[in-house]
Design an enzyme around this catalytic site. Sequence first.
Site, PDB file in Angstrom:
ATOM      1  N   ASP A  46       3.241  -4.488  -3.473  1.00 40.21           N
ATOM      2  CA  ASP A  46       2.286  -5.028  -2.492  1.00 40.21           C
ATOM      3  C   ASP A  46       2.172  -4.135  -1.263  1.00 40.21           C
ATOM      4  O   ASP A  46       1.678  -4.569  -0.228  1.00 40.21           O
ATOM      5  CB  ASP A  46       2.719  -6.434  -2.071  1.00 40.21           C
ATOM      6  CG  ASP A  46       4.088  -6.436  -1.383  1.00 40.21           C
ATOM      7  OD1 ASP A  46       4.956  -5.634  -1.802  1.00 40.21           O
ATOM      8  OD2 ASP A  46       4.276  -7.217  -0.435  1.00 40.21           O
ATOM      9  N   ASP A  75       2.088  -3.933   4.386  1.00 37.74           N
ATOM     10  CA  ASP A  75       2.799  -4.745   3.393  1.00 37.74           C
ATOM     11  C   ASP A  75       2.248  -6.177   3.468  1.00 37.74           C
ATOM     12  O   ASP A  75       2.022  -6.714   4.554  1.00 37.74           O
ATOM     13  CB  ASP A  75       4.311  -4.730   3.684  1.00 37.74           C
ATOM     14  CG  ASP A  75       5.109  -5.501   2.655  1.00 37.74           C
ATOM     15  OD1 ASP A  75       5.496  -4.887   1.654  1.00 37.74           O
ATOM     16  OD2 ASP A  75       5.318  -6.712   2.867  1.00 37.74           O
TER      17      ASP A  75
END
Length: 493
Positions: free
Chosen positions: A414, A371
């Site tokens: 993301d 992430d």
Amino acid sequence: GRRGGEQMELSNMHYSKKRKYRYPAKSRRIWIMISVLLVSCCILDLIYYKKVQDGLLEQTYSDLKKESNIARGNLESRLQAKQEWLEMIAAFCDIPDGSGTENWWDKTRQFCSEDYRLEMGDTQGNIYYGDHQSGYVGDKPYYREIIAGKRSISRIQSMGYQDQDSIVVGVPIFRDGKVEGAVCAEYTVSSLGNLINGSEMSQYGANLVFTPEGKLAASYSGMEHFETVYEMLETMEYKKQGEVRQFRKSIEAGESGYLIYYNEGKMRLLYYQPVGIRDWAIATLVVTDSYEKIFNDLRSMSIVILLATTVLITAAAILTAYALKVRRKEIEKVKKDALTGVFTREAALQMIQKEFGKKDGGNYRVCMFLDIDHFKEINDTYGHDAGDRVLIESGAILKRCLRNTDIVSRYGGDEFCIWVYGEADSTVLVNIANRILGEFRKIGSVSVSIGIAAAKQKESDYLEVLKRADQALYKAKRQGRNQYVLDYSKEET
């Protein structure tokens, strides 16, 4: 420390290697099928050529044997007809007495030519020819047979009529059941050969009649240069040694068969069999130029067909390969994330589900969940274009740090999910994570958090592995971000 550094360096080298692309199993199967088809076409074409060639050669054998039988029957019928004609003369002619006044003198002159003459003989062995010439043949076996009351065909008479080898056909003259003389017809060997070389096929070859010793009883032009048929055959070429010797043994045994030889590189085929007169044999030979032309045309045609087949199948293979390549690119476009160039979430999970469904658990047993730290702030502060550039750079970093065999996917927003190919221990996984973190730190403005989890020994649910990797990721975030957390317990709980 140095040893640990060397180990890390070796590990980095191992994971930096790019594996060569391997075609999918379906594509390989198609190539194999095309190869098998190409080889099968070649084999079938060769089999077809061989079959037709064998058929033509078999037809040649059949034609040659038929010609030999025609020549044999022609010789027998001609000689039998000649004996019947001689018997007609014998029935009405005067008994030979050497007086020169007999009624057959004109006949002997009339039937005298360069290669044939009519002869009359008495019981004492005196023989009379045209122009009142005479000789003695009482010691000849064939003449003794005639005086004994039998029809006769002589053996080869060396230097007979016209100083040529000859054959004499004769019948007895009967009066009141008693032999009173003989009527004979003498042929030169070449003239007897003319009688059996008059068929349609003879223009492609010739017929010979000869004794087991090879002496010619019926010949054709050109054979006068040889004493025997074996002498002529010895001047030819053969694929095997001892062919003439074997041919002679077969003749002496009264057998029939074929002989192949070559004259100035051209194939000749000969069929031989007993002729049915004395112990003679008849040999029929054919010049196979016309058959060889068919063979050559067939060979050329087969080569053309084979080349055409090869070109067509190769073209089909190239087009198929091109179509597969285009199709593969189309599929990859569907499977790849349009922004980052890595796999989509759906494509990656589909591949992993298939791997975990394998009997051995598949080759992807380690999941890394990643992430981008504070990505929302980047979007809010610098805009979505800046966020997209970060995502693009993130995808490029992950592809650089991993192998082609590893599955890198954009899981959503993301978040990125990585499935590591093959067996990987904790040291290797740590090295991968550190390399990824190091690449992001080089950017300076972006960092990532990573959670790592490995499937247990018999674990078949990839979602459980993914869940543990996600939990490890959030643990890394809670611990301050820009780091990794490893959950590597592979034992069953």
